[in-house]
Design an enzyme around this catalytic site. Structure first.
Site, PDB file in Angstrom:
ATOM      1  N   ARG A 123      52.321 -32.848 -77.414  1.00 51.59           N
ATOM      2  CA  ARG A 123      52.881 -32.258 -78.629  1.00 51.59           C
ATOM      3  C   ARG A 123      54.247 -32.840 -78.988  1.00 51.59           C
ATOM      4  NH1 ARG A 123      51.704 -27.830 -80.836  1.00 51.59           N
ATOM      5  NH2 ARG A 123      53.902 -27.568 -81.278  1.00 51.59           N
ATOM      6  N   LYS A 140      62.594 -34.253 -68.247  1.00 50.57           N
ATOM      7  CA  LYS A 140      61.502 -34.652 -69.162  1.00 50.57           C
ATOM      8  C   LYS A 140      61.845 -34.299 -70.598  1.00 50.57           C
ATOM      9  CE  LYS A 140      57.893 -31.744 -69.679  1.00 50.57           C
ATOM     10  NZ  LYS A 140      57.514 -31.301 -71.026  1.00 50.57           N
ATOM     11  N   ASN A 141      62.323 -33.069 -70.791  1.00 50.30           N
ATOM     12  CA  ASN A 141      62.515 -32.602 -72.167  1.00 50.30           C
ATOM     13  C   ASN A 141      63.782 -33.142 -72.832  1.00 50.30           C
ATOM     14  OD1 ASN A 141      60.092 -31.343 -72.042  1.00 50.30           O
ATOM     15  ND2 ASN A 141      60.901 -29.274 -71.749  1.00 50.30           N
ATOM     16  N   ILE A 183      58.569 -16.041 -75.589  1.00 52.31           N
ATOM     17  CA  ILE A 183      58.603 -17.288 -76.366  1.00 52.31           C
ATOM     18  C   ILE A 183      57.199 -17.739 -76.804  1.00 52.31           C
ATOM     19  CG2 ILE A 183      59.349 -19.725 -76.393  1.00 52.31           C
ATOM     20  CD1 ILE A 183      61.715 -17.845 -76.170  1.00 52.31           C
ATOM     21  N   ARG A 212      51.586 -22.706 -81.382  1.00 50.60           N
ATOM     22  CA  ARG A 212      52.700 -23.652 -81.519  1.00 50.60           C
ATOM     23  C   ARG A 212      52.698 -24.476 -82.806  1.00 50.60           C
ATOM     24  NH1 ARG A 212      53.614 -26.601 -75.884  1.00 50.60           N
ATOM     25  NH2 ARG A 212      55.734 -26.845 -76.662  1.00 50.60           N
ATOM     26  N   PRO A 213      52.875 -23.824 -83.945  1.00 51.29           N
ATOM     27  CA  PRO A 213      52.938 -24.565 -85.209  1.00 51.29           C
ATOM     28  C   PRO A 213      54.200 -25.427 -85.317  1.00 51.29           C
ATOM     29  CG  PRO A 213      53.351 -22.217 -85.568  1.00 51.29           C
ATOM     30  CD  PRO A 213      53.037 -22.376 -84.115  1.00 51.29           C
ATOM     31  N   VAL A 214      54.220 -26.342 -86.321  1.00 53.41           N
ATOM     32  CA  VAL A 214      55.413 -27.177 -86.555  1.00 53.41           C
ATOM     33  C   VAL A 214      55.943 -26.951 -87.968  1.00 53.41           C
ATOM     34  CG1 VAL A 214      54.940 -28.948 -84.810  1.00 53.41           C
ATOM     35  CG2 VAL A 214      53.932 -29.178 -87.087  1.00 53.41           C
ATOM     36  N   ASP A 215      55.639 -25.780 -88.511  1.00 57.46           N
ATOM     37  CA  ASP A 215      56.058 -25.453 -89.887  1.00 57.46           C
ATOM     38  C   ASP A 215      57.574 -25.563 -90.081  1.00 57.46           C
ATOM     39  OD1 ASP A 215      55.888 -23.181 -88.065  1.00 57.46           O
ATOM     40  OD2 ASP A 215      56.641 -21.971 -89.727  1.00 57.46           O
ATOM     41  N   GLN A 216      58.345 -25.200 -89.048  1.00 59.15           N
ATOM     42  CA  GLN A 216      59.812 -25.237 -89.189  1.00 59.15           C
ATOM     43  C   GLN A 216      60.324 -26.665 -89.287  1.00 59.15           C
ATOM     44  OE1 GLN A 216      61.578 -22.249 -89.527  1.00 59.15           O
ATOM     45  NE2 GLN A 216      59.463 -21.515 -89.572  1.00 59.15           N
ATOM     46  N   ARG A 241      52.095 -34.642 -65.746  1.00 62.54           N
ATOM     47  CA  ARG A 241      52.717 -34.824 -67.061  1.00 62.54           C
ATOM     48  C   ARG A 241      54.217 -34.600 -66.982  1.00 62.54           C
ATOM     49  NH1 ARG A 241      50.362 -31.616 -71.913  1.00 62.54           N
ATOM     50  NH2 ARG A 241      52.312 -32.506 -72.599  1.00 62.54           N
ATOM     51  N   CYS A 290      47.609 -25.495 -78.281  1.00 65.14           N
ATOM     52  CA  CYS A 290      47.680 -25.953 -76.895  1.00 65.14           C
ATOM     53  C   CYS A 290      47.514 -24.740 -76.001  1.00 65.14           C
ATOM     54  CB  CYS A 290      48.980 -26.701 -76.621  1.00 65.14           C
ATOM     55  SG  CYS A 290      50.368 -25.651 -76.313  1.00 65.14           S
ATOM     56  N   ASP A 302      59.982 -21.877 -69.349  1.00 63.64           N
ATOM     57  CA  ASP A 302      59.437 -22.940 -68.491  1.00 63.64           C
ATOM     58  C   ASP A 302      59.577 -22.626 -67.003  1.00 63.64           C
ATOM     59  OD1 ASP A 302      58.690 -24.332 -70.716  1.00 63.64           O
ATOM     60  OD2 ASP A 302      60.351 -25.762 -70.647  1.00 63.64           O
TER      61      ASP A 302
HETATM   62  N1  EPU Z   1      57.600 -22.323 -83.440  1.00 60.43           N
HETATM   63  C1  EPU Z   1      57.001 -22.112 -84.671  1.00 60.43           C
HETATM   64  N2  EPU Z   1      57.118 -23.085 -85.630  1.00 60.43           N
HETATM   65  C2  EPU Z   1      57.790 -24.250 -85.411  1.00 60.43           C
HETATM   66  C3  EPU Z   1      58.402 -24.460 -84.158  1.00 60.43           C
HETATM   67  C4  EPU Z   1      58.290 -23.474 -83.183  1.00 60.43           C
HETATM   68  O1  EPU Z   1      56.369 -21.080 -84.896  1.00 60.43           O
HETATM   69  O2  EPU Z   1      57.843 -25.085 -86.334  1.00 60.43           O
HETATM   70  C5  EPU Z   1      57.504 -21.291 -82.388  1.00 60.43           C
HETATM   71  C6  EPU Z   1      56.668 -21.759 -81.185  1.00 60.43           C
HETATM   72  O3  EPU Z   1      55.288 -21.580 -81.406  1.00 60.43           O
HETATM   73  C7  EPU Z   1      57.233 -20.920 -80.078  1.00 60.43           C
HETATM   74  C8  EPU Z   1      58.717 -20.794 -80.442  1.00 60.43           C
HETATM   75  O4  EPU Z   1      58.791 -21.085 -81.837  1.00 60.43           O
HETATM   76  O5  EPU Z   1      56.630 -19.651 -80.084  1.00 60.43           O
HETATM   77  C9  EPU Z   1      59.638 -21.719 -79.703  1.00 60.43           C
HETATM   78  O6  EPU Z   1      59.095 -23.037 -79.665  1.00 60.43           O
HETATM   79  P1  EPU Z   1      59.968 -24.354 -79.586  1.00 60.43           P
HETATM   80  O7  EPU Z   1      59.811 -25.085 -80.875  1.00 60.43           O
HETATM   81  O8  EPU Z   1      61.324 -24.063 -79.111  1.00 60.43           O
HETATM   82  O9  EPU Z   1      59.174 -25.160 -78.462  1.00 60.43           O
HETATM   83  P2  EPU Z   1      59.010 -26.708 -78.411  1.00 60.43           P
HETATM   84  O10 EPU Z   1      60.208 -27.350 -78.984  1.00 60.43           O
HETATM   85  O11 EPU Z   1      57.671 -27.101 -78.925  1.00 60.43           O
HETATM   86  C10 EPU Z   1      60.201 -27.092 -76.105  1.00 60.43           C
HETATM   87  C11 EPU Z   1      59.816 -27.669 -74.768  1.00 60.43           C
HETATM   88  C12 EPU Z   1      58.856 -26.726 -74.069  1.00 60.43           C
HETATM   89  C13 EPU Z   1      59.549 -25.374 -73.895  1.00 60.43           C
HETATM   90  C14 EPU Z   1      59.998 -24.839 -75.263  1.00 60.43           C
HETATM   91  C15 EPU Z   1      60.786 -23.549 -75.181  1.00 60.43           C
HETATM   92  C16 EPU Z   1      59.996 -30.029 -75.159  1.00 60.43           C
HETATM   93  C17 EPU Z   1      59.327 -31.354 -75.306  1.00 60.43           C
HETATM   94  N3  EPU Z   1      59.214 -28.974 -74.980  1.00 60.43           N
HETATM   95  O12 EPU Z   1      58.983 -26.969 -76.832  1.00 60.43           O
HETATM   96  O13 EPU Z   1      58.600 -27.297 -72.792  1.00 60.43           O
HETATM   97  O14 EPU Z   1      58.678 -24.455 -73.300  1.00 60.43           O
HETATM   98  O15 EPU Z   1      60.828 -25.824 -75.932  1.00 60.43           O
HETATM   99  O16 EPU Z   1      61.898 -23.706 -74.386  1.00 60.43           O
HETATM  100  O17 EPU Z   1      61.219 -29.950 -75.182  1.00 60.43           O
HETATM  101  C18 EPU Z   1      57.374 -27.660 -70.808  1.00 60.43           C
HETATM  102  O18 EPU Z   1      58.226 -28.517 -70.497  1.00 60.43           O
HETATM  103  O19 EPU Z   1      56.510 -27.232 -69.994  1.00 60.43           O
HETATM  104  C19 EPU Z   1      57.377 -27.114 -72.166  1.00 60.43           C
HETATM  105  C20 EPU Z   1      56.326 -26.493 -72.701  1.00 60.43           C
END
Ligand code: EPU
Length: 422
Positions: free
Chosen positions: A95, A22-23, A332, A124-128, A402, A119, A310
């Site tokens: 997301r 999926k990812n 995480i 889970r912000p997207v600031d980065q 999902r 969520c 995960d």
């Molecule tokens: N984070 C920030 N700011 C950002 C981005 C991330 O603070 O701009 C924080 C997150 O809140 C979290 C950490 O950094 O605490 C890591 O988050 P990451 O960005 O790696 O997570 P993601 O990319 O949103 C993906 C997977 C998730 C998986 C995580 C960690 C996808 C579509 N989703 O999420 O998958 O848990 O990486 O490995 O690839 C799942 O499949 O059940 C799932 C939640």
């Protein structure tokens, strides 16, 4: 609302085929936005998040079709995109829609993507994502709940060092940088196999990328990308495979997982061997045999190649029926113990203190009605139900749908007594 009814206590035996990840599928569907040529992906899992991503891409004007009914080959044509937008109605349900931001900006010079919001597993912000794309020259405003991004001309290569390792952040930068002007260096990049698979697809599309699979990825931007010459097969889902391994470790049995990559599951396999499972890998098959009650195993989640967040809920479910006690640390996500209260309803002994849970195994769980709260939490409840006495009903399994393709059918094929009810 669909539920799963499980009559526990049966070991699992037989062969199960693992789907595409999926990812990896979600970013790779978005990668099709980077070219006007039709991109063909193979081994695409038919699950709800993929359907949502297809809806999102069609909403932009892209053509997306399965090659045939029931097929896992998807043909994507982003030559017809007219509106580079991801609306709230779709983003709020998934997301990963944020993955459209990088490719839209790189190819069309503009993008409007709803902010995902919170969520179940954390804020889970997207600031980065935003900061990195700004470093590449994008002008980004956040207004009325939307990220409004545009760039004058092309994005520019940049050095991007994120504050933490982010999987979808790294993927967004990879896709944006592939079409940017000049060199982009991603430091602190995610090393997950799904990121590597995306990089491999982009290379087949003409991108110049090196270092993927390490924490430093270098991308030389090119003027245009094209369709891969051959359909790109999506890497096997290591989390689905890990979930089946945990189900066997908890319920006992002897199962071969076809189409799985043992090298992507080192940390999970190590823990399950410690718990008493015998696991062997031959070619693309993984075989697990479990003939005793598991032994409790402590672990700490971290970025790849360490133990994946995960898989935390599923290995916790194994610990619930193990001999002894184990400490689990989640590093995480801030709120990823939502399954604990539901496992406790099934008779598990778990104490949570902040980011740590201590599980003391019990000989037998007892069936009850429980509620799924997120995708991997649902999987842990299914595993617990498979080894509980009597009947377990897992409610709200839209979470499970999902991210898992036909989980109950696959488990039934292994001898589990499990059915979908309304
Ligand atoms: N984070 C920030 N700011 C950002 C981005 C991330 O603070 O701009 C924080 C997150 O809140 C979290 C950490 O950094 O605490 C890591 O988050 P990451 O960005 O790696 O997570 P993601 O990319 O949103 C993906 C997977 C998730 C998986 C995580 C960690 C996808 C579509 N989703 O999420 O998958 O848990 O990486 O490995 O690839 C799942 O499949 O059940 C799932 C939640």
């Amino acid at each position: 609302m669909d539920k799963l009814l499980i009559r526990g206590g049966k070991p699992l035996n037989g062969t199960v085929t693992i789907s595409g990840a999926k990812n990896a599928a979600l970013p790779e569907l978005c990668a099709a936005l980077l070219t006007a040529e039709p991109v063909v992906l193979d081994n695409v899992p038919r699950l709800q998040d993929v359907q949502t991503m297809i809806k999102l891409l069609r909403n932009m004007g892209a053509g997306v079709e399965w090659q045939a009914e029931g097929s896992h080959r998807l043909v994507l044509n982003a030559g017809t995109v007219t509106s580079p937008e991801a609306p709230y109605e779709l983003v709020k349900t998934m997301r990963a829609s944020i993955l459209a931001l990088g490719p839209l900006l790189a190819r069309f010079g503009e993008a409007t993507v709803s902010l995902p919001g919170g969520c179940a597993i954390g804020s889970r912000p997207v600031d980065q994502h935003i900061k990195g794309l700004q470093a590449m020259g994008a002008e980004i405003r956040v207004e009325h709940g939307y990220i409004l991004a545009k760039v004058n001309g092309r994005l520019k290569g940049a050095r991007i060092t994120t504050d933490m390792i982010t999987v979808t952040g790294t993927e967004n930068f990879l896709m944006a940088a592939a079409l940017a002007e000049g060199e982009t260096v991603l430091e602190n990049a995610a090393q997950e196999p799904e990121v590597t698979d995306l990089a491999e697809l982009l290379i087949k599309m003409g991108a110049k990328i090196s270092g993927h699979g390490t924490s430093r990825i270098v991308i030389q931007g090119v003027d245009r990308l094209h369709a891969p010459v051959q359909p790109h097969p999506i890497v096997p889902d290591r989390i689905e495979a890990g979930t089946f391994l945990c189900a066997v470790a908890a319920a006992g049995g002897d199962v071969a997982l076809v189409g799985s990559r043992a090298d992507h599951l080192d940390a999970v396999i190590d823990k399950l061997r410690e718990a008493g499972a015998s696991i062997n890998a031959i070619n693309n098959q993984l075989r697990i045999t479990m003939s005793t009650r598991p032994v409790a195993v402590g672990f700490r989640t971290s970025e790849y190649p360490a133990f994946p967040t995960d898989m935390q809920a599923q290995l916790m479910a194994v610990n619930c029926v193990a001999q002894g006690a184990a400490k689990i640390s989640e590093t995480i996500f801030e709120n990823r113990f939502m399954h604990v209260n539901e496992l406790v309803r099934l008779g598990a002994h778990i104490e949570v203190d902040g980011h740590t849970a201590v599980v003391t195994g019990v000989e037998r769980l007892s069936g009850a009605t429980v509620m799924a709260t997120d995708l991997r939490a649902s999987a842990s409840l299914v595993i617990a139900g498979l080894c509980a006495d009597g009947e377990t009903v897992v409610d709200r399994i839209y979470h499970l749908d999902r991210g898992y393709e036909q989980m109950e059918a696959k488990l039934r094929g292994l001898g589990a007594d499990i059915e979908r009810i309304k």
